[in-house]
Design an enzyme around this catalytic site. Structure first.
Site, PDB file in Angstrom:
ATOM      1  CB  SER A 228      -0.968  -0.060   1.184  1.00 26.94           C
ATOM      2  OG  SER A 228      -2.017   0.850   1.010  1.00 26.94           O
ATOM      3  CG  ASP A 454      -6.230  -3.140  -3.674  1.00 25.85           C
ATOM      4  OD1 ASP A 454      -6.846  -2.332  -2.954  1.00 25.85           O
ATOM      5  OD2 ASP A 454      -5.104  -3.585  -3.393  1.00 25.85           O
ATOM      6  CG  HIS A 484      -5.531  -2.955   0.592  1.00 27.89           C
ATOM      7  ND1 HIS A 484      -5.211  -2.270  -0.564  1.00 27.89           N
ATOM      8  CD2 HIS A 484      -4.786  -2.390   1.574  1.00 27.89           C
ATOM      9  CE1 HIS A 484      -4.332  -1.319  -0.278  1.00 27.89           C
ATOM     10  NE2 HIS A 484      -4.055  -1.384   1.013  1.00 27.89           N
TER      11      HIS A 484
END
Length: 515
Positions: A228, A454, A484
């Site tokens: 991320s 995602d 995610h």
């Protein structure tokens, strides 16, 4: 009822992603202060996580009986004045479990946010990375401004309870003023309690910290696993120190070409897609879906629930009430992973019956609130880092003008995401740039993984990151999945590609697709 501890653990992987920007390019020489680079870390048994790290118990022993070790790395508060004030970065490691002669070095993780405590997060996912530990010391850290690393402090726990219950989707001028006043009060508290640190939590600062960490850990090159926001930090590091990059993986990739508005619009679309998939999945089950007969019916009921909660909250975790904003946060939290859909189903069933407990627990997990009412500093750090990085500042008039396209992107979440653009309004530190430079000609190959489902870092960002890194640097891998990130899904194709590169140096063919 879902286990609150599991809900809190879920938040460790959930990134509150905003577009992150950095400025300029630096030399590839790395840290030049020999005293800093020569420091020796004093490794000790890890203490329990602090309140700022999220609280809880000290990490349990690893499967082979080894203990997690913790230390503090000294770094300059201001990298432009490396002989000035110092701060300490909290670092954690699990030493490699395999034969010493096969050890590659340290593999440093950043789990995202920005604002996630790597010291608290890495032990929670030890089993996921056990195979990588055969040849690497697994290392993570609290980036500057986070957890035990000069963690930014803003409001008290009691003030945060009120802050998160505010109406985040104002319907009239009075509510808009209140939202802006609440945002300003939060930002002013950050300045009052942590003003010394706010100019020094930019991603460029964290990238320089990474390079010092690499040297102190005695690695010639940085071996790195970014997730991320961690992909953004990794891209910035790669731009600043292209010749120091070793084997690196970027998973759940932030699009480095988007400004905050564009990034937020992408997230609105991503979470709408995740909601669509959740509703379709529930409606397709052979056993009757407890939330509705069709996917559209399920989404319509959720929309009605949120509308009703705007004026009529229901009891949540005593003494707090489930407001519209807290319910929306709980729904968003559950959409980060398909593993949490069961919690979302249970939470919605409860809320329809007038009980907001589960949705509030989900929202608490996202906001870093433990069951004893203490908050980590993850939200304070998230705001501080993003606002220091991002040059953009938005007004209520800006948001009102942009609402139609956000509502088109997501009928359910568009308003929430759009009004979130006010987060850096009245921030005391100017933002660094419009968007980051992650170009890194000549760097070693970096495996860039995009997940088609995602919600937080939409799939298109992986291609943009690979392109921006440059020819022969960004190697794109696609996973046709949900949630995610990709590696923690357990998908064998993804695991084989990542492990083959990190452990054996086998670079996958760019464009490979896993399903």
């Amino acid at each position: 009822m879902p286990n609150p501890s599991r809900l809190r653990a879920a938040a460790l992987a959930a990134a509150l992603v905003l577009s992150v920007t950095v400025a300029g390019c630096d030399s590839d020489a790395g840290v030049k202060d020999e005293d800093l680079a020569a420091q020796e870390l004093s490794w000790e048994d890890c203490p329990p996580p602090s309140e700022a790290q999220g609280g809880g118990e000290a990490p349990s022993a690893l499967p082979n009986g080894d203990k997690w070790q913790c230390a503090t790395l000294r770094v300059p508060l201001d990298w432009d004045e490396p002989k000035g004030d110092m701060i300490g970065l909290a670092v954690i490691r699990a030493e490699a479990s395999g034969a010493e002669e096969r050890r590659i070095g340290s593999l440093i993780f950043n789990f995202g946010g920005p604002g996630s405590s790597g010291v608290a997060t890495l032990p929670a996912f030890a089993e996921e990375f056990a195979h990588l530990r055969t040849r690497y010391d697994l290392v993570s850290f609290d980036p500057r401004g986070v957890g035990r690393s000069a963690g930014v402090e803003c409001q008290s726990d009691e003030q945060l309870d009120e802050y998160f219950q505010q109406d985040a989707t104002p319907d009239n001028a009075a509510e808009r003023r209140t939202l802006l006043e609440d945002t300003k009060a939060f930002n002013s508290a950050c300045e009052k309690n942590s003003g010394k640190f706010l100019p020094h939590v930019r991603t460029t600062d964290a990238a320089r910290d990474l390079d010092l960490m690499r040297q102190v850990l005695d690695d010639d090159r940085l071996h790195y696993f970014g997730i991320s926001y961690g992909t953004e930090l990794g891209g910035v590091y790669t731009h600043l120190f292209p010749k120091k990059v070793g084997r690196a993986v970027f998973d759940a990739v932030v699009d480095p070409t988007r400004n905050p508005e564009q990034g937020s619009l992408g997230q609105a679309k991503g979470f709408q897609l995740a909601l669509d998939n959740f509703a379709e999945d529930c409606a397709s089950k052979q056993d009757a879906c407890p939330l509705g007969d069709t996917a559209q019916n399920i989404k319509d009921r959720i929309a009605r629930l949120l509308k009703d909660l705007d004026s009529r909250p229901v009891p949540g975790v005593f003494p707090r009430e489930l407001t519209q904003s807290i319910a929306a946060g709980g729904i968003l939290q559950a959409l980060y992973s398909q593993d949490y859909w069961e919690y979302l189903t249970a939470g919605l069933q409860q809320a329809y019956a007038g009980d907001g407990t589960v949705l509030m627990l989900l929202s608490d997990a996202m906001n870093g609130r433990s069951e004893n009412g203490e908050y980590s500093n993850s939200v304070a750090a998230n705001v501080s880092i993003n606002c220091a990085d991002n040059k953009a500042r938005y007004t209520t008039a800006d948001v009102e003008a942009k609402l139609p396209k956000f509502r088109t992107a997501s009928p359910l979440f568009g308003d929430y995401v759009a009004w979130g653009l006010l987060g850096c309004t009245d921030w005391p530190v100017p933002g660094a740039a419009d968007d980051p430079d992650v170009s890194a000609p000549g760097a070693a190959p970096i495996l860039v993984i995009g997940n088609t489902g995602d919600p937080a870092t939409p799939y298109e960002g992986a291609r943009k990151m690979a392109d921006e890194l440059g020819k022969d640097v960004g190697v794109e891998l696609t996973w046709k999945g949900e949630g995610h990130g990709a590696y923690d899904s357990g998908n064998k194709c993804v695991r084989d590609a990542v492990d083959g590169y990190l452990l054996d140096g086998r670079v996958p063919s760019t464009g490979q697709v896993c399903s």
